[in-house]
Scaffold this active site. Sequence first.
Site, mmCIF file in Angstrom:
data_model
loop_
_atom_site.group_PDB
_atom_site.id
_atom_site.type_symbol
_atom_site.label_atom_id
_atom_site.label_comp_id
_atom_site.label_asym_id
_atom_site.label_seq_id
_atom_site.Cartn_x
_atom_site.Cartn_y
_atom_site.Cartn_z
ATOM 1 N N HIS A 33 0.823 -1.221 0.000
ATOM 2 C CA HIS A 33 0.000 0.000 0.000
ATOM 3 C C HIS A 33 0.855 1.268 0.000
ATOM 4 C CE1 HIS A 33 -4.214 -1.549 0.521
ATOM 5 N NE2 HIS A 33 -3.540 -2.638 0.808
ATOM 6 N N THR A 34 2.101 1.139 -0.418
ATOM 7 C CA THR A 34 2.969 2.319 -0.450
ATOM 8 C C THR A 34 2.735 3.150 -1.713
ATOM 9 O OG1 THR A 34 4.678 0.916 -1.407
ATOM 10 C CG2 THR A 34 4.826 1.329 0.963
ATOM 11 N N SER A 66 -8.486 -16.374 -27.546
ATOM 12 C CA SER A 66 -7.670 -16.705 -26.375
ATOM 13 C C SER A 66 -7.957 -18.123 -25.943
ATOM 14 C CB SER A 66 -7.981 -15.770 -25.205
ATOM 15 O OG SER A 66 -7.484 -16.352 -24.002
ATOM 16 N N GLY A 121 -6.202 -14.160 -11.881
ATOM 17 C CA GLY A 121 -6.802 -13.811 -10.595
ATOM 18 C C GLY A 121 -6.085 -14.402 -9.388
ATOM 19 N N SER A 125 -1.051 -10.706 -11.490
ATOM 20 C CA SER A 125 -1.255 -9.689 -12.508
ATOM 21 C C SER A 125 -1.152 -10.214 -13.938
ATOM 22 C CB SER A 125 -0.309 -8.510 -12.301
ATOM 23 O OG SER A 125 -0.897 -7.377 -12.879
ATOM 24 N N SER A 126 -1.987 -11.178 -14.249
ATOM 25 C CA SER A 126 -2.098 -11.614 -15.643
ATOM 26 C C SER A 126 -2.617 -10.459 -16.501
ATOM 27 C CB SER A 126 -3.018 -12.827 -15.756
ATOM 28 O OG SER A 126 -4.346 -12.497 -15.407
ATOM 29 N N SER A 127 -3.340 -9.522 -15.876
ATOM 30 C CA SER A 127 -3.883 -8.400 -16.648
ATOM 31 C C SER A 127 -2.763 -7.497 -17.170
ATOM 32 C CB SER A 127 -4.890 -7.603 -15.827
ATOM 33 O OG SER A 127 -4.331 -7.126 -14.629
ATOM 34 N N ASP A 171 2.122 -3.194 -11.168
ATOM 35 C CA ASP A 171 1.881 -4.356 -12.033
ATOM 36 C C ASP A 171 2.587 -4.211 -13.379
ATOM 37 O OD1 ASP A 171 0.226 -4.845 -9.924
ATOM 38 O OD2 ASP A 171 -1.654 -4.796 -11.061
ATOM 39 N N TYR A 220 -10.505 -1.011 0.980
ATOM 40 C CA TYR A 220 -9.425 -0.317 0.260
ATOM 41 C C TYR A 220 -9.613 1.189 0.358
ATOM 42 C CZ TYR A 220 -7.216 -4.162 -2.361
ATOM 43 O OH TYR A 220 -6.518 -5.258 -2.754
HETATM 44 P P1 ADP Z 1 -4.888 -10.745 -12.200
HETATM 45 O O1 ADP Z 1 -4.608 -10.699 -10.741
HETATM 46 O O2 ADP Z 1 -4.517 -12.068 -12.787
HETATM 47 O O3 ADP Z 1 -4.311 -9.585 -12.936
HETATM 48 P P2 ADP Z 1 -7.316 -9.484 -13.051
HETATM 49 O O4 ADP Z 1 -8.732 -9.722 -12.730
HETATM 50 O O5 ADP Z 1 -6.722 -8.152 -12.823
HETATM 51 O O6 ADP Z 1 -6.480 -10.646 -12.318
HETATM 52 O O7 ADP Z 1 -7.074 -9.806 -14.596
HETATM 53 C C1 ADP Z 1 -7.511 -11.008 -15.135
HETATM 54 C C2 ADP Z 1 -8.135 -10.751 -16.499
HETATM 55 O O8 ADP Z 1 -7.094 -10.535 -17.495
HETATM 56 C C3 ADP Z 1 -8.907 -11.952 -17.018
HETATM 57 O O9 ADP Z 1 -10.216 -11.981 -16.503
HETATM 58 C C4 ADP Z 1 -8.863 -11.711 -18.517
HETATM 59 O O10 ADP Z 1 -9.823 -10.759 -18.892
HETATM 60 C C5 ADP Z 1 -7.474 -11.114 -18.723
HETATM 61 N N1 ADP Z 1 -6.551 -12.203 -19.030
HETATM 62 C C6 ADP Z 1 -5.584 -12.724 -18.266
HETATM 63 N N2 ADP Z 1 -4.969 -13.774 -18.875
HETATM 64 C C7 ADP Z 1 -5.588 -13.918 -20.058
HETATM 65 C C8 ADP Z 1 -5.459 -14.817 -21.158
HETATM 66 N N3 ADP Z 1 -4.565 -15.799 -21.156
HETATM 67 N N4 ADP Z 1 -6.280 -14.655 -22.224
HETATM 68 C C9 ADP Z 1 -7.199 -13.680 -22.239
HETATM 69 N N5 ADP Z 1 -7.372 -12.807 -21.242
HETATM 70 C C10 ADP Z 1 -6.593 -12.924 -20.172
HETATM 71 MG MG MG Z 2 -4.821 -7.544 -12.526
#
Ligand code: ADP
Ligand code: MG
Length: 383
Positions: A33-34, A66, A121, A125-127, A171, A220
């Site tokens: 939270h910094t 995807s 999720g 940070s897959s986003s 991220d 938050y």
């Molecule tokens: P995280 O903590 O993984 O970042 P978020 O909810 O912020 O979780 O982001 C997840 C979102 O990113 C997924 O719901 C999707 O919309 C997108 N995303 C992540 N990986 C993929 C993927 N392989 N293909 C398509 N979209 C993805």
């Molecule tokens: Mg994310």
Amino acid sequence: MQNKVTQLFQEAHGREPSIISRAPGRIEFIGNHTDYNGGTVLGAAVDSGVWVAAAPREDGRRRWRSAIGDAVIETGGELTKLEGDSSWINYPQGVLAAMQSHGLALPGGFDFAVESDLPVGAGLSSSAAIELASGLAFLAMTGQEVDRETLVKIGRKAENDFVGVPCGILDQGVSGFGKRHRLVFIDCKGPKFDRVPMPEGAHFWIFNTHTKHALVDGLYSARHSECMAAAADLGVKQLADATLELFASEVHQLSPTVAKRARHILEEIDRVGKSIAALERADLKTVGELLTASHRSSQHAFENSTPELDSLVDTLTRLPGVYGARLTGGGFGGAVMALTDGSFGEADADVVVETYQAEWGAEPQVLHMQTGEGAELIKPDAP
Ligand code: ADP
Ligand code: MG
């Protein structure tokens, strides 16, 4: 993963991709939270991530596929926000919108495919990974180049403005600036990016509880307001502008709750500095102590931990081979990260899972990771 994304592209679009890019997920290493207090944070790019394959089309159609969906989705030239199964396309579309507002040219039509070995999720940070990989692909498609910082800002803008998630710079900054055997240091004021050595032989183990406090958004914003109140009470613009000395001399002016929040942020910024010094002398024992101290501060002062996360940290810090453990990310649920030496293995992770299962009746998801490379264009090769 390069083969997998190529294969998915071929299946979906019936031809070869001309462009392949990838970007890693990230772990918040320390610095809790910094960010919105103008402070500092350390993150690790991990050795898993999101891969994008793409090729331009002459007819202006944009065709998206995807592995997390099950069909090719087509959009036209307009950037409209999608819902339901197609909503993942908002991330790359957000990147296009952000490129446009940076004055960059956009590709017309294209075929696009995404594969990933990063769980969605899980707090990794897959986003940000999909944003940065998409950004590199779109830039390659239009023959443009930007510096790392611009790429990172485009990714963040996509998420903040198009997708509508108010994430900080961690991220995208870590996904963009990550390096194997390095951590990324971010001074969120600026922001400024740097790298710090990560001694070889250190491992990350993530235990994702899949729990999320029902009131997490409200909690938050309560923490955010408390931090802003603390800064005002201390007479500074942002909490990071205050020193621990100023805090000690003024603490009597603050309400007990606000004082606890401020103590966490100021001590956490101090721990980030001490972690860097310890990493530079490869002193992982001290780093581990700082990580666990960060967790205890979350538990007692910032109060963004949960009993589930606390029990994971309790179990982990009793096991041999563990330098330290802490909640990673915003808290109020989510995941715990442990920093371990190479002797910690699957059998030890099983002990953690069994102990957690006995107490909470559910199994955390376990991920074993090391540092990895930041976002990169894989094909075509850099000239
Ligand atoms: P995280 O903590 O993984 O970042 P978020 O909810 O912020 O979780 O982001 C997840 C979102 O990113 C997924 O719901 C999707 O919309 C997108 N995303 C992540 N990986 C993929 C993927 N392989 N293909 C398509 N979209 C993805
Ligand atoms: Mg994310």
